[in-house]
Scaffold this motif. Structure first.
Motif, PDB file in Angstrom:
ATOM      1  N   ALA A 115     107.749  67.793  45.019  1.00 51.86           N
ATOM      2  CA  ALA A 115     108.426  66.512  45.244  1.00 51.86           C
ATOM      3  C   ALA A 115     107.911  65.844  46.509  1.00 51.86           C
ATOM      4  O   ALA A 115     107.717  64.621  46.551  1.00 51.86           O
ATOM      5  CB  ALA A 115     109.936  66.713  45.327  1.00 51.86           C
TER       6      ALA A 115
ATOM      7  N   HIS B 231     113.475  60.230  42.228  1.00 52.64           N
ATOM      8  CA  HIS B 231     112.704  60.510  43.445  1.00 52.64           C
ATOM      9  C   HIS B 231     113.643  60.701  44.635  1.00 52.64           C
ATOM     10  O   HIS B 231     113.409  61.559  45.497  1.00 52.64           O
ATOM     11  CB  HIS B 231     111.727  59.379  43.717  1.00 52.64           C
ATOM     12  CG  HIS B 231     110.741  59.151  42.616  1.00 52.64           C
ATOM     13  ND1 HIS B 231     109.843  60.118  42.211  1.00 52.64           N
ATOM     14  CD2 HIS B 231     110.520  58.076  41.808  1.00 52.64           C
ATOM     15  CE1 HIS B 231     109.105  59.650  41.218  1.00 52.64           C
ATOM     16  NE2 HIS B 231     109.503  58.419  40.951  1.00 52.64           N
TER      17      HIS B 231
ATOM     18  N   ALA C 276     115.125  64.100  44.443  1.00 51.57           N
ATOM     19  CA  ALA C 276     114.139  65.138  44.761  1.00 51.57           C
ATOM     20  C   ALA C 276     113.996  65.313  46.268  1.00 51.57           C
ATOM     21  O   ALA C 276     113.779  66.433  46.756  1.00 51.57           O
ATOM     22  CB  ALA C 276     112.789  64.791  44.141  1.00 51.57           C
TER      23      ALA C 276
END
Length: 349
Positions: free
Chosen positions: A295, A334, A337
């Motif tokens: 990530a 995102h 993450a």
């Protein structure tokens, strides 16, 4: 529909912002035009010198920068406390370094008595200038106008030099700030025009590393102190203040030694041909924040495209967008993450 800049930038929500500006008309900000063979490398210095000069005038600090061939990136911090501490004379003195000011302000600075109408006008001017001195919009306006004029004179042409308004991203927390600074500092390596941090010309990380060499600080990461900014003609880069909260410090809320360890590891991971990358030797900051390696590396490569105008915890991003009047924002997966403690917007710890 384009949003007003005052809605996109709110120092009370976060002082940190990522801004980007790009050239138009196949213009070159820097670099070399392969078609004509003409070099524009000297324009990189224009950008760096100007942002440092403006930072010394405005209540805005430079956390990171990267000047590329046809665009540049900045990570800026609005120094709210510095803005609050300015006196009336400070405000006038700073603003008159940018513009001609006003005759009433000159009269006041000379110690001449003002009548009631002049005092009222002066108070209005000072209030307006005070607000502008902590405005990223005015900072960028002063930067872009001068660079555009110089470039047009050199190119012997007229018209727009910049593609349009600068783009901005609000950085709401430490993870967003760290990922964005990393994305900016690694720009030349990611673009394949540099193979190391030391050779990444006109970036803040190169400047900070040169500062370490200049001051003969021991190269061991554990020995690096937080006071490591470079002595420059105008103003140093924002300092790394250590592990503090993003809203409870005057600089960057990380230790520079930890940041240097992380960016070196990330740069080697982005370039798999770089010797010394060990996948299981995770940097301290990633372990402390609990961010998975995959990530993090994706963020270092794609941060700009992962989000729209805001980055941070998903619930904070939604609140920021709602405050602007928006109905949606990009980057939920995102965000989660980079913030593993949250699932579906709920805090687990």
């Amino acid at each position: 529909m384009t949003s007003a800049r005052r809605m996109l930038i709110d120092a009370n929500t976060t002082p940190f912002y990522h801004v980007i500006n790009r050239c138009v008309r196949r213009a070159f900000l820097c670099g070399e035009d392969k078609l004509t063979g003409r070099s524009y490398e000297h324009r990189r210095g224009w950008i760096v010198d100007k942002i440092k000069a403006l930072s010394a005038i405005f209540c805005i600090d430079i956390c990171a920068y990267a000047v590329m061939s046809n665009h540049y990136h900045l990570v800026l911090k609005i120094d709210v406390e510095k803005a609050k501490s300015l006196t009336q004379k400070d405000i006038i003195s700073r603003w008159c370094q940018i513009t001609k000011g006003h005759a009433i302000a000159t009269k006041y600075m000379n110690g001449d008595a003002l009548i009631e109408g002049e005092r009222m006008l002066l108070d209005a001017l000072i209030a307006e200038w005070h607000e502008r001195l902590s405005s990223i919009s005015w900072f960028m306006r002063c930067l872009n106008e001068e660079i555009a004029r110089k470039a047009n004179r050199e190119d012997e042409c007229k018209g727009a030099f910049w593609e349009g308004r600068f783009k901005s991203q609000a950085l709401l927390d430490e993870q967003a700030l760290l990922a964005c600074m990393m994305y900016v500092d690694l720009n030349p390596i990611r673009a394949g025009i540099a193979d190391s941090l030391q050779s990444s010309d006109f970036t803040s990380i190169q400047e900070r590393m040169n500062s370490l060499n200049t001051h003969s600080i021991a190269p061991k990461l554990a020995k690096i102190t937080v006071d490591n900014t470079l002595s420059i003609p105008h103003k140093s880069l924002a300092k790394f203040e250590g592990a503090t909260h993003i809203h409870q410090q005057t600089g960057i809320p990380f230790h520079f030694a930890d940041y240097l360890e992380l960016i070196d590891w990330t740069g080697r991971a982005i370039r798999h041909d770089k010797k010394g990358f060990i996948d299981n030797l995770r940097p301290k900051l990633l372990n402390e924040l609990g961010i998975a390696s995959d990530a993090w590396l994706l963020s270092a490569k794609e941060f700009r495209r992962q989000y729209s105008g805001v980055s941070g915890r998903w619930d904070a991003m939604c609140a920021f967008k709602h405050k602007q009047g928006g109905k949606w924002c990009r980057g939920k997966s995102h965000s989660q993450a980079l913030h593993p403690e949250q699932i579906n917007g709920l805090t687990l710890r």
